[in-house]
Scaffold this motif. Structure first.
Motif, mmCIF file in Angstrom:
data_model
loop_
_atom_site.group_PDB
_atom_site.id
_atom_site.type_symbol
_atom_site.label_atom_id
_atom_site.label_comp_id
_atom_site.label_asym_id
_atom_site.label_seq_id
_atom_site.Cartn_x
_atom_site.Cartn_y
_atom_site.Cartn_z
ATOM 1 N N THR A 107 -134.297 -30.535 32.686
ATOM 2 C CA THR A 107 -133.375 -29.484 32.197
ATOM 3 C C THR A 107 -134.088 -28.252 32.214
ATOM 4 O O THR A 107 -135.351 -28.399 31.318
ATOM 5 C CB THR A 107 -132.605 -29.858 31.168
ATOM 6 O OG1 THR A 107 -133.254 -30.383 29.929
ATOM 7 C CG2 THR A 107 -131.602 -31.008 31.668
ATOM 8 N N PHE A 108 -133.650 -27.133 32.261
ATOM 9 C CA PHE A 108 -133.936 -25.841 31.779
ATOM 10 C C PHE A 108 -134.128 -25.717 30.345
ATOM 11 O O PHE A 108 -133.117 -26.100 29.742
ATOM 12 C CB PHE A 108 -133.025 -24.723 32.573
ATOM 13 C CG PHE A 108 -133.359 -23.315 32.434
ATOM 14 C CD1 PHE A 108 -134.213 -22.586 32.991
ATOM 15 C CD2 PHE A 108 -132.723 -22.516 31.164
ATOM 16 C CE1 PHE A 108 -134.656 -21.255 32.589
ATOM 17 C CE2 PHE A 108 -133.053 -21.334 30.885
ATOM 18 C CZ PHE A 108 -133.865 -20.729 31.582
ATOM 19 N N GLY A 109 -135.200 -25.263 30.017
ATOM 20 C CA GLY A 109 -135.346 -24.798 28.493
ATOM 21 C C GLY A 109 -136.119 -26.121 27.992
ATOM 22 O O GLY A 109 -136.232 -26.153 26.616
ATOM 23 N N TRP A 110 -136.063 -27.372 28.659
ATOM 24 C CA TRP A 110 -136.681 -28.445 28.272
ATOM 25 C C TRP A 110 -138.076 -28.949 28.838
ATOM 26 O O TRP A 110 -139.259 -28.924 28.617
ATOM 27 C CB TRP A 110 -135.668 -29.610 28.206
ATOM 28 C CG TRP A 110 -136.145 -30.973 27.331
ATOM 29 C CD1 TRP A 110 -136.293 -31.142 26.251
ATOM 30 C CD2 TRP A 110 -136.945 -32.019 27.975
ATOM 31 N NE1 TRP A 110 -136.807 -32.290 25.609
ATOM 32 C CE2 TRP A 110 -137.504 -32.875 26.825
ATOM 33 C CE3 TRP A 110 -137.444 -32.326 29.222
ATOM 34 C CZ2 TRP A 110 -138.054 -33.864 27.359
ATOM 35 C CZ3 TRP A 110 -138.069 -33.557 29.511
ATOM 36 C CH2 TRP A 110 -138.428 -34.313 28.501
ATOM 37 N N ALA A 111 -137.662 -28.764 30.179
ATOM 38 C CA ALA A 111 -138.835 -29.348 31.205
ATOM 39 C C ALA A 111 -139.455 -28.024 31.822
ATOM 40 O O ALA A 111 -140.599 -28.223 32.212
ATOM 41 C CB ALA A 111 -138.229 -30.128 31.974
#
Ligand SMILES: Cc1cc2nc3c(=O)[nH]c(=O)nc-3n(C[C@H](O)[C@H](O)[C@H](O)COP(=O)(O)O)c2cc1C
Length: 179
Positions: free
Chosen positions: A84-88
């Protein structure tokens, strides 16, 4: 090094190669092996759990039979849901930074077919570039793939030997694999 193997095979019960590979890994205490189709029969992937697991391992192996020059669809959904965006990726999306990823795949086609001018036109390295770019977009380290070709024609002895070669490959250091 802690290794997690994520298997995505829709028909593990009738598998020869991927089943032999998974069985071979059972003797290794440093390898945590899981089967996405078994864990998520409803395809409802637990994103939080998957992300927590990824954080715990140094090397992640993506094992699957080659289907239509790609991976089976539950693994594609796993990429879509978990990375996910902001995580990966994106701002603060650095959770996979420095983690090593290896594709391990099996094919019906022969090695000779997977080359320029061969029956399948392209090498496996060329065909898995979308996965390579997915991993590198997420700041992961993408290492050379393990491939067992020609599974349908291969003898039982060949499949057993390939499973042993697989276990060796995923335990080989980055410096040896990449150079
Ligand atoms: C839906 C489907 C698509 C497949 N696509 C390919 C392919 O693109 N290239 C190839 O070499 N083999 C292809 N195969 C053959 C599988 O890769 C092969 O049967 C598998 O790797 C054998 O592993 P297993 O014994 O673990 O099932 C395909 C098989 C199926 C069922």
């Amino acid at each position: 090094m802690k290794i997690m193997v994520i298997i995505a095979h829709p028909h593990m019960n009738s598998s020869r190669a991927n089943r032999a590979m998974a069985l071979e890994l059972k003797q290794y205490a440093d390898v945590y092996c899981r089967d996405l189709y078994q864990e998520y029969p409803d395809w409802n992937i637990d994103v939080e759990r998957e992300q927590q697991l990824l954080l715990q391992y140094d090397r992640i192996v993506l094992q699957f039979p080659f289907y239509w020059y790609s991976c089976p669809p539950l693994l594609k959904k796993w990429f879509d849901d978990v990375l996910t965006f902001g995580w990966a990726y994106g701002p603060d999306g650095d959770k996979l930074q420095g983690k090593e990823f290896i594709v391990a795949t099996t094919t019906g086609g022969s090695e000779k077919a997977y080359r320029s001018g061969g029956d399948n036109w392209f090498t496996i390295s060329e065909l898995i570039r979308p996965i390579q770019r997915t991993i590198t977009k997420c700041n992961g380290t993408f290492l050379p793939a393990f491939v067992t070709y020609n599974v349908s024609q291969g003898s039982d002895a060949y499949i057993t030997q390939e499973a042993k070669r697989y276990a060796e490959h995923i335990h080989t250091s980055m410096s040896v694999l990449a150079h």
